[in-house]
Design an enzyme around this catalytic site. Structure first.
Site, short mmCIF file in Angstrom:
data_model
loop_
_atom_site.label_atom_id
_atom_site.label_comp_id
_atom_site.label_asym_id
_atom_site.label_seq_id
_atom_site.Cartn_x
_atom_site.Cartn_y
_atom_site.Cartn_z
N VAL A 174 0.83 -1.21 0.00
CA VAL A 174 0.00 0.00 0.00
C VAL A 174 0.86 1.26 0.00
O VAL A 174 0.70 2.14 -0.84
CB VAL A 174 -0.95 0.02 1.21
CG1 VAL A 174 -1.71 1.35 1.28
CG2 VAL A 174 -1.94 -1.13 1.11
N THR A 225 -1.18 -4.74 9.70
CA THR A 225 -2.09 -4.99 10.83
C THR A 225 -2.70 -6.39 10.65
O THR A 225 -3.88 -6.52 10.32
CB THR A 225 -3.20 -3.93 10.91
OG1 THR A 225 -3.87 -3.85 9.63
CG2 THR A 225 -2.63 -2.57 11.25
N ALA A 277 -6.95 -2.66 -5.51
CA ALA A 277 -6.94 -4.07 -5.87
C ALA A 277 -5.58 -4.37 -6.48
O ALA A 277 -5.15 -3.69 -7.42
CB ALA A 277 -8.04 -4.37 -6.89
N LYS A 279 -14.18 0.97 5.28
CA LYS A 279 -13.17 0.10 4.68
C LYS A 279 -13.47 -1.37 4.95
O LYS A 279 -13.43 -2.21 4.04
CB LYS A 279 -11.78 0.48 5.23
CG LYS A 279 -10.68 -0.51 4.91
CD LYS A 279 -10.46 -0.67 3.41
CE LYS A 279 -9.30 -1.61 3.13
NZ LYS A 279 -9.10 -1.85 1.70
N ALA A 312 -15.86 -6.57 3.01
CA ALA A 312 -16.80 -7.63 3.38
C ALA A 312 -17.83 -7.85 2.27
O ALA A 312 -18.17 -8.98 1.93
CB ALA A 312 -17.49 -7.29 4.70
N CYS A 363 -6.40 -8.80 2.55
CA CYS A 363 -7.48 -7.96 3.10
C CYS A 363 -8.78 -8.69 3.41
O CYS A 363 -9.33 -8.54 4.49
CB CYS A 363 -7.76 -6.80 2.15
SG CYS A 363 -6.41 -5.61 2.04
#
Length: 465
Positions: free
Chosen positions: A18, A94, A166, A222, A227, A278
């Site tokens: 990122v 994370t 993406a 986000k 989801a 992700c």
């Protein structure tokens, strides 16, 4: 209101998938802004300063070469870059916690807290700190407390600016985004900080595509976006199982429902399952968040998206063994693709790792080819998931460099990544060199199935009889 601030300095903590591309595009679009990307890994920084970048992303190399040394810099001197910066993006990893409370669901914010403590310790003037990493809702509240504890009384304003990239199309997503989302405190200081960050993106993004919200809405958006995308993949994958049972064709079903403007056609391509850093992580984070607020039915709903993804990988792997006479021990199987999707070298949470693990436990001999993935990456992914326990890795996982040589005397070909080149191979030549019957298991539905059958292959695709 936007601000034009010549001489603005930006620092990004984290030179990964990122941070690197995002800062490269900002530097490209904002030649008046100095952008410095820092990381504690000197090896990572050295790669960014070389001709062989640490990540593969179409178009990235050209941007780096044009901006690096002009207004884009990569450094391991984190403290200096932090102190000089006006805006600090935090783009550290994370991952999902592997231990303690929330293990397997909650995000591990250790790296974020360490970054915040470093920012608070070395900063000698007011800063705008931007959440770029995907974080749980109300993380900004905790980070604000850490930053406020600095002994110098330095003032910080925290913004949320989640990425919606993406892999494989990251440069296009950054240069022509559907939207840029910026969340901040609903205070005069927050409004000023938002305006400053808006002024950066306004160099190339139309005003109507820059959305501003409060902090919590931005952080939650986000998680919810990922989801919803993962939900569509699991939905069509669930239908693929039904198609195989009934004789329907999942591609035709997907096209039929995708023409409904209320549904749309995106993310309706069936596959062996979703992967990447992700989707699963963010859904599990959302599940943990819902459980924390006592929303157990909501948590169960979103957990089922991940459960369906696991089912799809398991179902595809079992089919390979069943169709090959219920034994693959000692059989040579060529695996085409290991990255979690095409046009990237990222292997994090790739479905290919699960399928390879399943086949290796059945003692197959795998010859794996991927144009962007190294053997080191593959082994690291297996290790992180504790896969291949009791397996002689050197014998059962062979890294192939020539597809035609790998297919010689092979019993089956398994497609696990949708690289375009895989459909262009000389399959007549491949068929002649393989053991018979020669099987093809297409986990991405990208090969010309009818032509392969005419050649003589026994073809098994997802969602098709």
């Amino acid at each position: 209101k936007t601000l034009k601030m010549s001489g603005l300095k930006i620092c990004c903590l984290g030179a990964g998938y990122v941070g690197g591309p995002t800062m490269a595009v900002i530097a490209s679009k904002c030649p008046d802004i100095k952008v410095t990307v820092v990381d504690i890994s000197e090896k990572q920084i050295a790669a960014w300063n070389s001709d062989k970048l640490p990540i593969y992303e179409p178009g990235l190399q050209d941007i780096i070469q044009a901006c690096r040394g002009r207004n884009l810099f990569f450094s391991s001197d984190c403290e200096r870059a932090i102190d000089e910066a006006d805006i600090i993006f935090v783009s550290v990893n994370t991952p999902t916690k592997l231990f303690g409370v929330g293990a397997g669901r909650a995000a591990d914010l250790k790296n974020w807290e360490l970054a915040a403590r470093t920012i608070g310790r070395v900063s000698n003037g007011p800063k705008i700190v931007v959440e770029k990493s995907t974080v749980p809702v109300r993380t900004a509240e905790s980070i604000a407390r850490v930053l406020a504890s600095n002994e110098k009384g330095t003032k910080f304003t925290i913004l949320s600016n989640p990425e919606f990239l993406a892999e494989g199309t990251a440069i296009r997503d950054l240069t022509k985004p559907d939207r840029v989302l910026i969340g901040g405190p609903e205070t005069p200081e927050g409004a000023q900080a938002i305006a400053t960050l808006v002024s950066v993106y306004a160099h190339w993004v139309a005003p109507e595509r820059i959305l501003t919200t409060n902090l919590w809405s931005s952080e939650l958006s986000k998680l919810v976006a990922n989801a919803f995308l993962a939900q569509r993949i699991s939905s069509i994958n669930s239908i693929s199982a039904l198609c195989e049972a009934t004789g329907a064709n999942v591609d035709q079903v997907a096209h039929a429902i995708g023409t409904d403007s209320r549904i749309g056609s995106k993310f309706l391509q069936t596959s062996v399952g979703f992967g990447g850093s992700c989707f699963q992580k963010d859904i599990l984070n959302l599940v943990y968040l819902c459980e924390g607020f006592g929303l157990h039915e909501v948590a169960d709903y979103w957990r089922s998206v991940v459960d369906m993804n696991e089912y799809q990988k398991r179902r595809f792997s079992k089919k390979i063994v069943e169709k090959m006479f219920n034994t693959i021990s000692g059989k040579r199987i060529v695996v085409l693709g290991f990255a979690f999707k095409k046009d990237t070298g990222d292997t994090r949470e790739t479905p290919a790792a699960y399928v390879c693990e399943y086949l290796c436990q059945e003692r197959a001999i795998l010859h794996v080819f991927d144009p962007q993935v190294t053997r080191e990456q593959m082994i690291r992914e297996f290790t992180e998931h504790n896969f291949l326990q009791g397996v002689d890795v050197d014998r059962h996982i062979v890294t192939a460099t020539d597809v035609y040589e790998a297919c010689r005397a092979a019993h089956a070909i398994v497609v696990l990544t949708e690289w375009d080149e895989f459909a262009s191979y000389d399959f007549e030549r491949i068929f002649e060199s393989m053991e018979k019957p020669a099987f093809v298991f297409d986990g991405r539905n990208i090969l010309p199935h009818n032509r392969l059958r005419e050649i003589g292959f026994e073809v098994h695709a997802i969602g098709k009889c």
